[in-house]
Design an enzyme around this catalytic site. Structure first.
Site, PDB file in Angstrom:
ATOM      1  N   ASP A 103       1.029  -1.033  -0.013  1.00 25.24           N
ATOM      2  CA  ASP A 103       0.048  -0.197  -0.068  1.00 25.24           C
ATOM      3  C   ASP A 103       0.910   1.134  -0.027  1.00 25.24           C
ATOM      4  O   ASP A 103       0.198   2.380   0.119  1.00 25.24           O
ATOM      5  CB  ASP A 103      -0.929   0.024   1.154  1.00 25.24           C
ATOM      6  CG  ASP A 103      -1.841  -1.128   1.000  1.00 25.24           C
ATOM      7  OD1 ASP A 103      -2.693  -1.100  -0.183  1.00 25.24           O
ATOM      8  OD2 ASP A 103      -2.452  -1.818   1.897  1.00 25.24           O
TER       9      ASP A 103
ATOM     10  N   ASP B 138      -7.361  -3.950  -5.102  1.00 26.22           N
ATOM     11  CA  ASP B 138      -6.938  -2.605  -4.805  1.00 26.22           C
ATOM     12  C   ASP B 138      -5.334  -2.113  -5.246  1.00 26.22           C
ATOM     13  O   ASP B 138      -4.976  -0.880  -5.328  1.00 26.22           O
ATOM     14  CB  ASP B 138      -6.535  -2.464  -3.191  1.00 26.22           C
ATOM     15  CG  ASP B 138      -7.938  -3.486  -2.667  1.00 26.22           C
ATOM     16  OD1 ASP B 138      -8.378  -4.465  -3.222  1.00 26.22           O
ATOM     17  OD2 ASP B 138      -8.304  -3.089  -1.584  1.00 26.22           O
TER      18      ASP B 138
HETATM   19  N1  GLY Z   1      -7.458  -1.192   0.253  1.00 28.00           N
HETATM   20  C1  GLY Z   1      -8.347  -1.841   1.297  1.00 28.00           C
HETATM   21  C2  GLY Z   1      -9.606  -1.524   0.999  1.00 28.00           C
HETATM   22  O1  GLY Z   1     -10.192  -0.910   0.369  1.00 28.00           O
HETATM   23  O2  GLY Z   1     -10.587  -1.532   2.118  1.00 28.00           O
END
Ligand code: GLY
Length: 415
Positions: free
Chosen positions: A118, A183
């Site tokens: 992330d 994501d």
């Molecule tokens: N990236 C984690 C979410 O979208 O909750």
């Protein structure tokens, strides 16, 4: 003549009457009203933080209504500093620039983070947004270093960036080998930008490989996407397709669709590869034509959630899609994606989704969902809903003023 006189007297009387009335303030236009609201909420929010003497990073509210602050290695740590930059862009008030710098620079060591994917969200929303607005040379180094860290998670046999470690946390209990979540498409922008800033094409190539594999393996025939695809490290074959935050493995988790639409649109920006834009549009069409999409275009947290219409909505997915739609509008002539984005933004700005000043923990939007399967963050404000909402407002402003987006660097950065 008589009639004329009467009219003249009536006009004079009207002028005299108007002069005696208390002055009516002109109603601010939509954008001004939104900026005023954002500034009011963020003023309260940052006053609380500044008074604490700590560099706190608000993410959401807990079940008791307390503000939840996160450590810098949390995946959402870039959104609040990012919102400060967006406040600066919306207001040009140096106060927000100073706060943005302070909260952004608190994330400095995130550039070395290698244990999850992330870092693209974290450094992208904070340092990259700041760099686009103010061009600080030292921010460029942070962006490139973070891209190096993210690249350590590239698995050449599978051609993807591994999202989560297979031996850590709850993800480590699912039997995955190389889990990739949709994501992750949102992290590619950092890689594209790192190539642009450093001249090292490695980052760009990794991003393209990841996007290609995701396009091949993450989508169903109806162009909705899975949340998690697990790859075999040895030969890159797909081991399983599942969900983590959606209702079921075969359901369409709303935010996942948003990440796909936004992520592939970004890939098109940096590559001009039509296949990426086509994928974004195909998933958008799934979203728009699903029977469970409400009229205000703000989805339930999962398109297949069992108790629709008695299921929570996810404003964060809608805000992200609205922002993507403003960008898609510029690439897809004649589709009027701006009108769709305007519909979403107008509803988010209405009383059903926008909190009153001083309420909602001073977050802008209500009614998002973190993860129902984990029992976490159900029908709450989320800092990323606010971030993408502000981003959407800025893109709307720029489109309406015929200006290039103030924080999209270049359209023609094909490497
Ligand atoms: N990236 C984690 C979410 O979208 O909750």
């Amino acid at each position: 003549m008589k009639i004329k006189n009467h009219l003249g007297i009536a006009a004079l009387a009207a002028v005299a009457l108007a002069a005696c009335q208390p002055k009516q303030e002109a109603k601010p236009d939509f954008l001004t009203e939104e900026i005023n609201n954002i500034v009011a909420q963020h003023t309260i929010q940052t006053d609380i933080i500044e008074k604490s003497g700590k560099c706190l990073n608000p993410r959401t509210l807990d079940t008791l209504g307390n503000i939840v602050y996160v450590p810098i290695d949390d995946w959402t740590s870039g959104f609040f500093p990012g919102s400060m930059w967006l406040d600066y862009d919306l207001t040009k008030d140096e106060k927000w620039k100073n706060l943005a710098e302070k909260y952004t620079e608190a994330l400095d060591s995130v550039k070395y983070l290698k244990w999850h994917h992330d870092v693209g969200f974290m450094i992208g929303c904070s340092y990259l947004t700041g760099y686009r607005l103010c061009g600080q040379p030292e921010y460029k180094d942070v962006i490139v270093e973070a891209a190096k860290s993210l690249s350590t998670r590239f698995r050449p046999n599978a051609g993807v960036i591994q999202s989560w470690d297979a031996d850590r946390g709850w993800q480590g209990k699912r039997g995955w080998e190389c889990p990739v979540i949709i994501d992750n498409m949102m992290n590619l922008e950092l890689l594209f930008e790192a190539t642009r800033l450093s001249g090292d094409s490695t980052f760009h190539k990794i991003a393209v490989s990841h996007a290609d594999q995701t396009m091949k393996n993450h989508f169903r025939a109806d162009n909705s996407c899975y949340h998690v695809v697990d790859y075999a490290l040895k030969d890159g074959s797909v081991r399983s397709r599942q969900t983590a935050q959606g209702y079921a493995h075969e359901s369409a988790w709303a935010r996942g669709q948003a990440w796909a639409i936004y992520g592939f649109t970004t890939c098109y920006r940096y590559t001009h590869d039509q296949r990426y834009l086509d994928q974004a549009e195909k998933t958008l069409n799934f979203y728009l034509t699903d029977k469970n999409l409400p009229k205000d275009l703000i989805p339930y947290w999962d398109f297949d959630a069992p108790k629709i219409p008695n299921e929570p909505r996810d404003a964060s997915a809608a805000a992200c899609i609205a922002s993507a739609l403003y960008e898609m509008d510029g690439y897809c002539q004649g589709k009027n994606y701006k009108a769709l984005a305007d519909t979403i933004v107008t509803h988010l700005a209405g009383p059903d989704y926008k909190a009153k000043v001083g309420e909602n923990g001073n977050f802008i939007l209500m009614h998002s969902v973190g993860s129902i399967p984990h029992g976490q963050e159900i029908d709450v404000p989320l800092n990323y809903a606010d971030y993408y909402y502000e981003e959407a407002l800025i893109r709307k402003r720029d489109l309406e003023n015929n200006q290039p987006f103030s924080f999209v660097t270049e359209k023609d950065s094909v490497q």
